[in-house]
Design a protein around this motif. Structure first.
Motif, PDB file in Angstrom:
ATOM      1  N   SER A 196       0.819  -1.217   0.000  1.00 18.28           N
ATOM      2  CA  SER A 196       0.000   0.000   0.000  1.00 18.28           C
ATOM      3  C   SER A 196       0.849   1.263   0.000  1.00 18.28           C
ATOM      4  N   ILE A 197       2.029   1.211   0.634  1.00 20.22           N
ATOM      5  CA  ILE A 197       2.920   2.382   0.574  1.00 20.22           C
ATOM      6  C   ILE A 197       3.355   2.627  -0.869  1.00 20.22           C
TER       7      ILE A 197
ATOM      8  N   THR B 171       1.851   1.609  -3.639  1.00 22.44           N
ATOM      9  CA  THR B 171       0.692   2.024  -4.433  1.00 22.44           C
ATOM     10  C   THR B 171       0.447   3.524  -4.250  1.00 22.44           C
ATOM     11  N   ARG B 172       0.496   3.962  -3.006  1.00 19.62           N
ATOM     12  CA  ARG B 172       0.258   5.383  -2.716  1.00 19.62           C
ATOM     13  C   ARG B 172       1.341   6.249  -3.362  1.00 19.62           C
TER      14      ARG B 172
ATOM     15  N   MET C 195       0.945   6.653  -7.171  1.00 17.73           N
ATOM     16  CA  MET C 195      -0.367   7.073  -7.658  1.00 17.73           C
ATOM     17  C   MET C 195      -0.250   8.193  -8.681  1.00 17.73           C
TER      18      MET C 195
END
Ligand SMILES: [Zn+2]
Length: 294
Positions: free
Chosen positions: A184-185, A187-188, A191
């Motif tokens: 998730s890090i 992906t963020r 972005m």
């Protein structure tokens, strides 16, 4: 009568002795350091973990010393990446000489990338390396594939040492959480980035590129240095796609990378996808792509 008790005592002691003989202290072998990271997260310090390819050496061309082959032969399990360098030649040798060592393919079940990955072939013309029939071996460089990769390790361990299943399961769940957090890090971070394209010397980030909608262009082509015409074509592409990042792995030549970066006004970054601290290095790579690393 006395003898009988003595015998019983001896028998119980023997039985307890066997029972308490866990598989701790045995050796497990892995090919590269990121695998040791995953495995250590699962087993803690219950096992000695032997990494075959020394830090700073390219696993793609590494051949183990006789001492290293001995260690491999003494291991309870050998976790191979799957298709990295000469792994399968070692595994074949191992299966022949030490049939007791369990061999686990950590790439099992991963959706593999074919047709894009080549290796240096000049010094090993007869080993069948360098053709694109083999899948891209760098499956650990994306959190999405690293999850399956680690699960293969976990399953093999539980099968081998089922007495400690619960311990391994708890550790594995914590590892999955860590991988998810890394996912998730990344992906963020990815972005909204200046360019989704990047250049790299050896194409080691194909799985990251596929899973996070990035475009990877390698300087090396079919395992060889590019010709002047290929360099020019790459520079044209880089300009068109606004590439700002050129990665060079540790141990690879900086010269061509520097020439290209200079031409397009990009920056060269040294990365190490073979680092032990897998999550840190993966996040660092994403930060570089996001323009957040010096
Ligand atoms: Zn490679």
């Amino acid at each position: 009568m006395k003898n009988k008790y003595l015998f019983l005592f001896f028998f119980i002691a023997l039985f307890l002795g066997c029972r308490s003989e866990t598989k701790e202290g045995k050796m497990l072998s892995v090919t590269i350091e990121p695998q040791r990271y995953f495995l250590e997260n699962i087993v803690g310090d219950s096992y000695k973990i032997n990494t075959i390819v020394p830090a700073g050496v390219s696993p793609e061309i590494y051949e183990p010393t006789p001492a290293m082959m001995m260690n491999l032969g003494k291991s309870a399990i050998y976790f191979k990446v799957g298709f990295l360098g000469f792994e399968n030649a070692w595994a074949e040798n191992l299966a022949k000489n030490n049939p007791d060592v369990k061999i686990v393919n950590c790439s099992e079940g991963i959706d593999l990338i074919y047709g894009e990955h080549y290796h240096h072939t000049s010094d090993k013309p007869d080993k069948g390396e360098g053709h694109a029939l083999l899948p891209d071996p760098h499956v650990w460089t994306s959190p999405k594939t690293a999850r399956i990769f680690s699960e293969n390790m976990y399953k093999a361990l539980v099968e081998y040492d089922s007495l400690r299943e619960e311990f391994y399961r708890q550790n594995f769940l914590a590892l999955v959480q860590r991988i998810d957090r890394t996912d998730s890090i990344i992906t963020r971070l990815l972005m909204d980035i200046p360019s989704r394209s990047f250049i790299i010397y050896h194409p080691a980030l194909s799985y990251l590129a596929r899973d996070y909608a990035l475009r990877q262009y390698s300087i090396e082509l079919e395992g060889k240095n590019p010709s002047p015409a290929q360099m020019k074509a790459l520079i044209d592409t880089a300009r068109k796609e606004g590439i700002e990042v050129v990665f060079v792995q540790q141990g690879f030549d900086m010269k061509n990378a520097a020439v290209i970066a200079n031409e397009i006004g990009a920056k060269v970054y040294r990365i190490n996808p073979l680092a032990y601290e897998w999550d840190k290095e993966m996040i660092r790579i994403a930060r570089i792509l996001a323009g957040k690393e010096e």
